[in-house]
Design an enzyme around this catalytic site. Sequence first.
Site, mmCIF file in Angstrom:
data_model
loop_
_atom_site.group_PDB
_atom_site.id
_atom_site.type_symbol
_atom_site.label_atom_id
_atom_site.label_comp_id
_atom_site.label_asym_id
_atom_site.label_seq_id
_atom_site.Cartn_x
_atom_site.Cartn_y
_atom_site.Cartn_z
ATOM 1 N N ARG A 23 0.821 -1.224 0.000
ATOM 2 C CA ARG A 23 0.000 0.000 0.000
ATOM 3 C C ARG A 23 0.851 1.269 0.000
ATOM 4 O O ARG A 23 0.462 2.279 0.609
ATOM 5 C CB ARG A 23 -0.943 0.045 1.207
ATOM 6 C CG ARG A 23 -2.037 -0.993 1.185
ATOM 7 C CD ARG A 23 -3.278 -0.477 0.479
ATOM 8 N NE ARG A 23 -4.310 -1.499 0.456
ATOM 9 C CZ ARG A 23 -5.368 -1.514 1.265
ATOM 10 N NH1 ARG A 23 -5.526 -0.556 2.138
ATOM 11 N NH2 ARG A 23 -6.253 -2.468 1.173
ATOM 12 N N ARG A 27 -3.263 6.953 1.222
ATOM 13 C CA ARG A 27 -3.731 8.177 1.898
ATOM 14 C C ARG A 27 -2.711 8.863 2.782
ATOM 15 O O ARG A 27 -2.909 10.007 3.175
ATOM 16 C CB ARG A 27 -4.984 7.853 2.711
ATOM 17 C CG ARG A 27 -6.208 7.663 1.841
ATOM 18 C CD ARG A 27 -7.343 7.035 2.608
ATOM 19 N NE ARG A 27 -7.005 5.673 2.998
ATOM 20 C CZ ARG A 27 -7.866 4.784 3.499
ATOM 21 N NH1 ARG A 27 -9.114 5.147 3.712
ATOM 22 N NH2 ARG A 27 -7.483 3.568 3.810
ATOM 23 N N ARG A 36 -6.656 11.682 -5.655
ATOM 24 C CA ARG A 36 -7.820 10.832 -5.400
ATOM 25 C C ARG A 36 -9.134 11.572 -5.637
ATOM 26 O O ARG A 36 -10.104 10.973 -6.128
ATOM 27 C CB ARG A 36 -7.708 10.314 -3.962
ATOM 28 C CG ARG A 36 -8.844 9.559 -3.383
ATOM 29 C CD ARG A 36 -8.986 8.189 -3.967
ATOM 30 N NE ARG A 36 -10.152 7.553 -3.376
ATOM 31 C CZ ARG A 36 -11.400 7.836 -3.707
ATOM 32 N NH1 ARG A 36 -11.665 8.738 -4.636
ATOM 33 N NH2 ARG A 36 -12.410 7.218 -3.116
ATOM 34 N N ASP A 73 -6.998 -2.567 -7.161
ATOM 35 C CA ASP A 73 -7.476 -3.225 -5.946
ATOM 36 C C ASP A 73 -7.807 -4.672 -6.275
ATOM 37 O O ASP A 73 -8.128 -4.991 -7.424
ATOM 38 C CB ASP A 73 -8.722 -2.522 -5.384
ATOM 39 C CG ASP A 73 -8.955 -2.932 -3.938
ATOM 40 O OD1 ASP A 73 -8.362 -2.317 -3.037
ATOM 41 O OD2 ASP A 73 -9.700 -3.906 -3.712
ATOM 42 N N TYR A 149 -14.836 -11.934 -0.143
ATOM 43 C CA TYR A 149 -15.496 -10.647 -0.419
ATOM 44 C C TYR A 149 -16.738 -10.835 -1.288
ATOM 45 O O TYR A 149 -17.731 -10.128 -1.131
ATOM 46 C CB TYR A 149 -14.514 -9.671 -1.079
ATOM 47 C CG TYR A 149 -13.507 -9.129 -0.094
ATOM 48 C CD1 TYR A 149 -13.855 -8.113 0.792
ATOM 49 C CD2 TYR A 149 -12.227 -9.650 -0.010
ATOM 50 C CE1 TYR A 149 -12.953 -7.628 1.717
ATOM 51 C CE2 TYR A 149 -11.308 -9.173 0.910
ATOM 52 C CZ TYR A 149 -11.681 -8.158 1.779
ATOM 53 O OH TYR A 149 -10.793 -7.682 2.698
HETATM 54 O O1 CP3 Z 1 0.060 0.567 -3.215
HETATM 55 C C1 CP3 Z 1 -0.405 -0.589 -3.320
HETATM 56 O O2 CP3 Z 1 -0.150 -1.507 -2.512
HETATM 57 C C2 CP3 Z 1 -1.257 -0.942 -4.530
HETATM 58 C C3 CP3 Z 1 -2.659 -0.827 -4.385
HETATM 59 C C4 CP3 Z 1 -3.504 -1.757 -3.523
HETATM 60 C C5 CP3 Z 1 -4.713 -1.308 -2.947
HETATM 61 N N1 CP3 Z 1 -5.356 -2.386 -2.386
HETATM 62 C C6 CP3 Z 1 -5.196 0.082 -3.009
HETATM 63 C C7 CP3 Z 1 -6.221 0.521 -2.037
HETATM 64 C C8 CP3 Z 1 -3.383 -3.126 -3.233
HETATM 65 C C9 CP3 Z 1 -2.251 -4.086 -3.543
HETATM 66 C C10 CP3 Z 1 -4.573 -3.515 -2.526
HETATM 67 C C11 CP3 Z 1 -4.845 -4.899 -2.086
HETATM 68 C C12 CP3 Z 1 -6.057 -5.197 -1.318
HETATM 69 N N2 CP3 Z 1 -7.279 -4.589 -1.391
HETATM 70 C C13 CP3 Z 1 -6.166 -6.276 -0.401
HETATM 71 C C14 CP3 Z 1 -5.081 -7.290 -0.093
HETATM 72 C C15 CP3 Z 1 -4.095 -6.793 0.903
HETATM 73 C C16 CP3 Z 1 -4.637 -6.587 2.270
HETATM 74 O O3 CP3 Z 1 -4.788 -5.416 2.658
HETATM 75 O O4 CP3 Z 1 -4.917 -7.576 2.968
HETATM 76 C C17 CP3 Z 1 -7.474 -6.248 0.129
HETATM 77 C C18 CP3 Z 1 -8.037 -7.192 1.157
HETATM 78 C C19 CP3 Z 1 -8.170 -5.185 -0.521
HETATM 79 C C20 CP3 Z 1 -9.598 -4.799 -0.334
HETATM 80 C C21 CP3 Z 1 -9.759 -3.413 0.153
HETATM 81 N N3 CP3 Z 1 -9.391 -2.281 -0.551
HETATM 82 C C22 CP3 Z 1 -10.303 -2.995 1.386
HETATM 83 C C23 CP3 Z 1 -10.824 -3.915 2.466
HETATM 84 C C24 CP3 Z 1 -10.270 -1.591 1.394
HETATM 85 C C25 CP3 Z 1 -10.851 -0.667 2.442
HETATM 86 C C26 CP3 Z 1 -9.964 -0.497 3.619
HETATM 87 C C27 CP3 Z 1 -9.079 0.714 3.433
HETATM 88 O O5 CP3 Z 1 -7.857 0.583 3.650
HETATM 89 O O6 CP3 Z 1 -9.617 1.781 3.121
HETATM 90 C C28 CP3 Z 1 -9.656 -1.152 0.192
HETATM 91 C C29 CP3 Z 1 -9.415 0.242 -0.219
HETATM 92 C C30 CP3 Z 1 -8.095 0.613 -0.810
HETATM 93 N N4 CP3 Z 1 -7.370 -0.137 -1.694
HETATM 94 C C31 CP3 Z 1 -7.405 1.836 -0.584
HETATM 95 C C32 CP3 Z 1 -6.228 1.787 -1.349
HETATM 96 C C33 CP3 Z 1 -5.169 2.845 -1.465
HETATM 97 C C34 CP3 Z 1 -7.898 2.984 0.286
HETATM 98 C C35 CP3 Z 1 -9.095 3.682 -0.328
HETATM 99 C C36 CP3 Z 1 -8.890 5.127 -0.752
HETATM 100 O O7 CP3 Z 1 -7.776 5.580 -1.049
HETATM 101 O O8 CP3 Z 1 -9.912 5.833 -0.799
#
Ligand code: CP3
Length: 341
Positions: A23, A27, A36, A73, A149
């Site tokens: 990640r 943010r 964003r 994602d 999911y």
């Molecule tokens: O920089 C990176 O790593 C690449 C981008 C990336 C994101 N999600 C962007 C993201 C990657 C590799 C993921 C993987 C992901 N997404 C996983 C596997 C890894 C882990 O965390 O266990 C999972 C389970 C998800 C599903 C997911 N995406 C959830 C549950 C959420 C909400 C929780 C949160 O952190 O807000 C997301 C949102 C998400 N994916 C964000 C980002 C940057 C945040 C949302 C935003 O910026 O508005």
Amino acid sequence: MIKKEFLLTFKGLNSRTSLWLMRQAGRYLPEYRELRVKAKNFMDFCFNPELAAEATLQPIRRFGFDAAIIFSDILVIPYAFGQSVDFIEGVGPKLSSLPLVDILNSDRLIFENNKLLNVFKAIKIVKDQLPKEVSLIGFSGCPWTLACYMVDQGSSKDFFKTRLLAVTRPDLFQKLINILADAVFLYLKHQIEAGAEAVQLFDSWVGLLPPDGVWKWSISPVSSIISKLKNYYPSIPIIVFPKGNYQTYADNYHIHKADAISADTTVDFSKVKIASERPYVIQGNLDPFDLLGATSALKNKVDNTLKTMQGKKFIFNLGHGILPETPIDNVYRLVEQVKAT
Ligand code: CP3
């Protein structure tokens, strides 16, 4: 000569410890927050190739990580199966109901790879702009985590609906896992064709499964995805992140044959196998919370990890995604410290 330290690690030819952070685009970066708001929602942001490429490149410009991970994602796969995906502020993802049981019974669960073309476009844009010494990682969720999911229609503390379906309708659930494994293979193959130089498979919820479940729903489909990818692209490194179940993956390396296992925060590096006893690279596993604490404690902890893992087929990373509250200065310090080894 330009050296890609990240990729060289898989051949044992790196000259220092390489690093990137899960990640790393997100943010905690002001430039990410600014970017964003240009999209009306998170899925539109992921599917806009220019915005996704820019988000991928931001942490590289700022910190000089050794690898970029394509900004997207794991939930784009449920979307490509026809589920709508909404990210609700402060709540997380919400997926529309799919009458999965009916659909699986009638063989109507179709993966539309075409819905993901913008991810491949973003990969191409990033590849054109990425500094030559930086490697690009593609990624996907694993079948079990995606099923969690899709069946529970979003995040959950225990993924009750998914686990209930797996025990009450194992044949049907197996069908879902198989369909997802085919989709993940295809999706990663297309990412590699677009320019991804390594791929990471996230099995974020494998920690919920009992040992027989780990075999059926995680190691078995993940092994088949890896072996199919290896048929096409034998030299593309494949990393698995079996969150909450590092040991089963480490013990069964000869079955799944991933090139690297990413360790979550619970793994004690002083107890992992030494390099000559394992063919795979270990990646990990700083606790993201350590980046929120005192800088001296952070420095000591990172020093310990670097000492323990020196010369040991190791890529520095976090044990889970970086937190939005992370002070940027701590990330600069971390990169400097790791790159100095
Ligand atoms: O920089 C990176 O790593 C690449 C981008 C990336 C994101 N999600 C962007 C993201 C990657 C590799 C993921 C993987 C992901 N997404 C996983 C596997 C890894 C882990 O965390 O266990 C999972 C389970 C998800 C599903 C997911 N995406 C959830 C549950 C959420 C909400 C929780 C949160 O952190 O807000 C997301 C949102 C998400 N994916 C964000 C980002 C940057 C945040 C949302 C935003 O910026 O508005």
